[in-house]
Design an enzyme around this catalytic site. Structure first.
Site, PDB file in Angstrom:
ATOM      1  N   ASP A  51       0.733  -1.062  -0.086  1.00 30.77           N
ATOM      2  CA  ASP A  51       0.069   0.013   0.021  1.00 30.77           C
ATOM      3  C   ASP A  51       1.015   1.299   0.055  1.00 30.77           C
ATOM      4  OD1 ASP A  51      -2.757  -1.295   0.258  1.00 30.77           O
ATOM      5  OD2 ASP A  51      -1.764  -2.032   2.197  1.00 30.77           O
ATOM      6  N   GLU A  70       6.945  11.218   7.881  1.00 29.50           N
ATOM      7  CA  GLU A  70       6.386  11.047   6.483  1.00 29.50           C
ATOM      8  C   GLU A  70       5.358   9.739   6.524  1.00 29.50           C
ATOM      9  OE1 GLU A  70       6.695  12.665   3.657  1.00 29.50           O
ATOM     10  OE2 GLU A  70       7.773  13.902   4.827  1.00 29.50           O
ATOM     11  N   ASP A 124       6.843   3.771 -14.105  1.00 33.46           N
ATOM     12  CA  ASP A 124       8.050   4.570 -14.920  1.00 33.46           C
ATOM     13  C   ASP A 124       7.403   5.826 -15.713  1.00 33.46           C
ATOM     14  OD1 ASP A 124       9.984   3.538 -13.097  1.00 33.46           O
ATOM     15  OD2 ASP A 124      10.594   1.985 -14.607  1.00 33.46           O
ATOM     16  N   HIS A 175       9.753  13.368   0.006  1.00 37.07           N
ATOM     17  CA  HIS A 175       8.431  13.692  -0.365  1.00 37.07           C
ATOM     18  C   HIS A 175       7.430  12.633  -0.484  1.00 37.07           C
ATOM     19  CE1 HIS A 175       9.858  14.360  -4.699  1.00 37.07           C
ATOM     20  NE2 HIS A 175       9.009  13.327  -4.584  1.00 37.07           N
ATOM     21  N   HIS A 223       9.153   9.482  -1.411  1.00 39.03           N
ATOM     22  CA  HIS A 223      10.608   9.099  -2.385  1.00 39.03           C
ATOM     23  C   HIS A 223      11.509   9.970  -1.285  1.00 39.03           C
ATOM     24  CE1 HIS A 223       7.944   9.586  -6.401  1.00 39.03           C
ATOM     25  NE2 HIS A 223       7.774   8.239  -5.947  1.00 39.03           N
TER      26      HIS A 223
END
Length: 510
Positions: free
Chosen positions: A136, A212, A152, A169, A183
């Site tokens: 997830d 995060e 991609d 982020h 990321h």
């Protein structure tokens, strides 16, 4: 429409002089200034925005861009605005177990990610599991202008700028509950210490991970400087009380699961031309199509399964008095307004404050008097049309709560608040907003006389305290939640039934 918050950690160059710092852009980016030309040129408006920032971070409030205020603006921090320009619905995950993967990560990075998820798991009903494919939350290392890890062909809407710029982020949960990503800028100077110890000149990856992950679960910023979710990057390696209260407001406290009970001995009779009919209420086994519904009225539990109805007095019964557990009625015999030929099982049932019973079956809404079993004039009606919630619709459950409000849950994750005077839907909202921690697409809901609500999904229950607005217990759905005596110990049950033979009960019509 899916609302996605994009989250970044931003580190400014601490050697930039104050004159080079664009304070207006900062105030605009983080919600302190409105995004229009008037605000940017209005001296009073800018001063008010600075005051708001200073108040938020507990600085001397004077509206002046002094060195201390600018220093705070240039601290490493999360990039989501502190003040949102509009109200948005809080979106959370509609599942109890979340799976994650760190793509092509080293052993030390995998260890940090696992520690970070475990810290959140300690204080919530959520659990986390590593899964290479069914994730997830997907974490990956990126640099510069980059694409998403899962696809991609999709370009990420933010970019990394090398050491000291944007650190990381991530995305918040979306309404579809599809996988989201975190990321990490691989060009930054990271500290991989698993205990969160500081290392000069390096940024601790563990605390960054934890912050995060909080956002990926739907937790917003806190202006408590001791909080892990404080907007400015801090060095915490565990959750503060503020963080714990925030996550539990969304998903409830640590799950208190119950142990699944072994198979009960089934007492059944066979109806010619049909499948076997279960007569022992304790032997009912739900499946994806056939669900159990409960109604509690005047000390009695009405248990409805398929076309059968059990009426069990729990108010004055002893633990040896289980005779009614084996005496189901055909629901269409009790409620003669239902058609035996077309009846497929109910969707929802509850008692109104005036004592009338509302039953929804195959989109038909029946309102009747429980004592006389007589329909109220004007019924049945089409539930979807009557409540104006779309046609066709799916009714997941309906309940009158202890706060005096009635809610119909429909179309998986929507709730309509019913005005009992007009018996119409007065307003609508999301399940996650009105009942934090309750998953979407529930199978049913019931109110019990212990002051709690019980939501059901996939043979599990969520015990919900509406006054604290959180899930306080989670486990396997069980009749004993409602006072029925279905013993998990088969020897004890056999002994109880043996003892009951020595008790004589007067005959009584149900």
């Amino acid at each position: 429409m899916n609302i996605i918050h994009f989250i970044t950690f931003f580190v400014t160059n601490i050697f930039v002089i104050a004159d080079e710092f664009d304070s207006n852009k900062f105030l605009l980016d983080y919600g302190y200034l409105k995004g229009d030309n008037v605000s940017l040129t209005d001296e009073k408006g800018v001063k008010d925005a600075v005051r708001l920032f200073q108040e938020s971070f507990r600085l001397p409030v004077n509206g002046e861009l002094n060195s201390k205020t600018i220093a705070f603006m240039r601290e490493p921090r999360c990039g989501i605005p502190d003040i949102l320009p509009y109200a948005v619905s809080r979106i959370i995950w509609r599942k109890q177990e979340l799976k994650w993967h760190y793509q092509r990560a080293t052993a030390e990075k995998m260890k940090l990610a696992s520690i970070a998820f475990d810290e959140w798991a300690k204080h919530t009903s959520l659990s986390f599991k590593h899964d290479y494919y069914g994730y997830d939350i997907l974490i990956s290392d990126k640099y510069g202008i980059h694409t998403c890890a899962k696809n991609d062909n999709v370009r990420c809407s933010s970019r990394f700028d090398g050491p000291g710029g944007v650190l990381v982020h991530a995305f918040s949960p979306n309404t579809a509950n599809t996988p989201i990503e975190i990321h990490i800028d691989e060009e930054d100077n990271w500290n991989f210490d698993p205990e969160g110890k500081e290392e000069k000149g390096k940024t601790n990856l563990l605390s960054t991970f934890m912050h995060e992950i909080g956002h990926t679960l739907g937790v917003r910023h806190s202006f408590n400087k001791d909080s892990l979710m404080y907007p400015l990057l801090n060095k915490r390696s565990n959750l503060s009380e503020d963080d714990i209260l925030a996550i539990q407001s969304l998903y409830g406290s640590k799950a208190m699961t119950t142990t699944a009970k072994p198979d009960q001995t089934t007492k059944s009779t066979t109806v010619p031309g049909t499948s076997e009919v279960i007569t022992d209420v304790c032997a009912i086994k739900e499946d994806d199509k056939n669900k159990i519904h409960y109604l509690l009225v005047n000390g009695k539990v009405y248990v409805i399964f398929q076309k059968q109805l059990w009426i069990i007095n729990i108010a004055n019964s002893s633990k040896y008095d289980s005779k009614n557990y084996y005496r189901p009625l055909e629901i269409t015999d009790r409620l003669k307004f239902l058609s035996l030929d077309t009846f497929k099982g109910i969707d929802a049932i509850y008692q109104r404050p005036n004592g009338e019973i509302v039953l929804i079956e195959n989109h038909n809404l029946f309102m009747f008097n429980l004592n006389t079993q007589q329909l109220v004039i004007g019924y049945p009606k089409n539930a979807c049309s009557h409540f104006n919630i779309g046609h066709p619709c799916t009714i997941n459950g309906i309940v009158n709560t202890y706060t005096g409000k009635t809610y119909v849950i429909y179309n998986e994750d929507f709730v309509g608040e019913i005005d009992e005077c007009s018996f119409t839907v007065a307003r609508t909202d999301l399940v996650s907003n009105l009942f934090p921690g309750i998953p979407a697409d529930i199978d049913g809901v019931a109110r019990f006389n212990n002051g709690l609500l019980y939501f059901f999904k996939s043979r599990n229950y969520y015990e919900y305290n509406e006054f604290f607005q959180k899930v306080i217990r989670f486990g396997t759905k069980d009749h004993e939640l409602f006072g029925l005596l279905c013993y998990s110990n088969s020897i004890l049950k056999e002994f109880t039934e043996f003892i009951s033979k020595f008790h004589v009960y007067p005959k009584k019509e149900v």
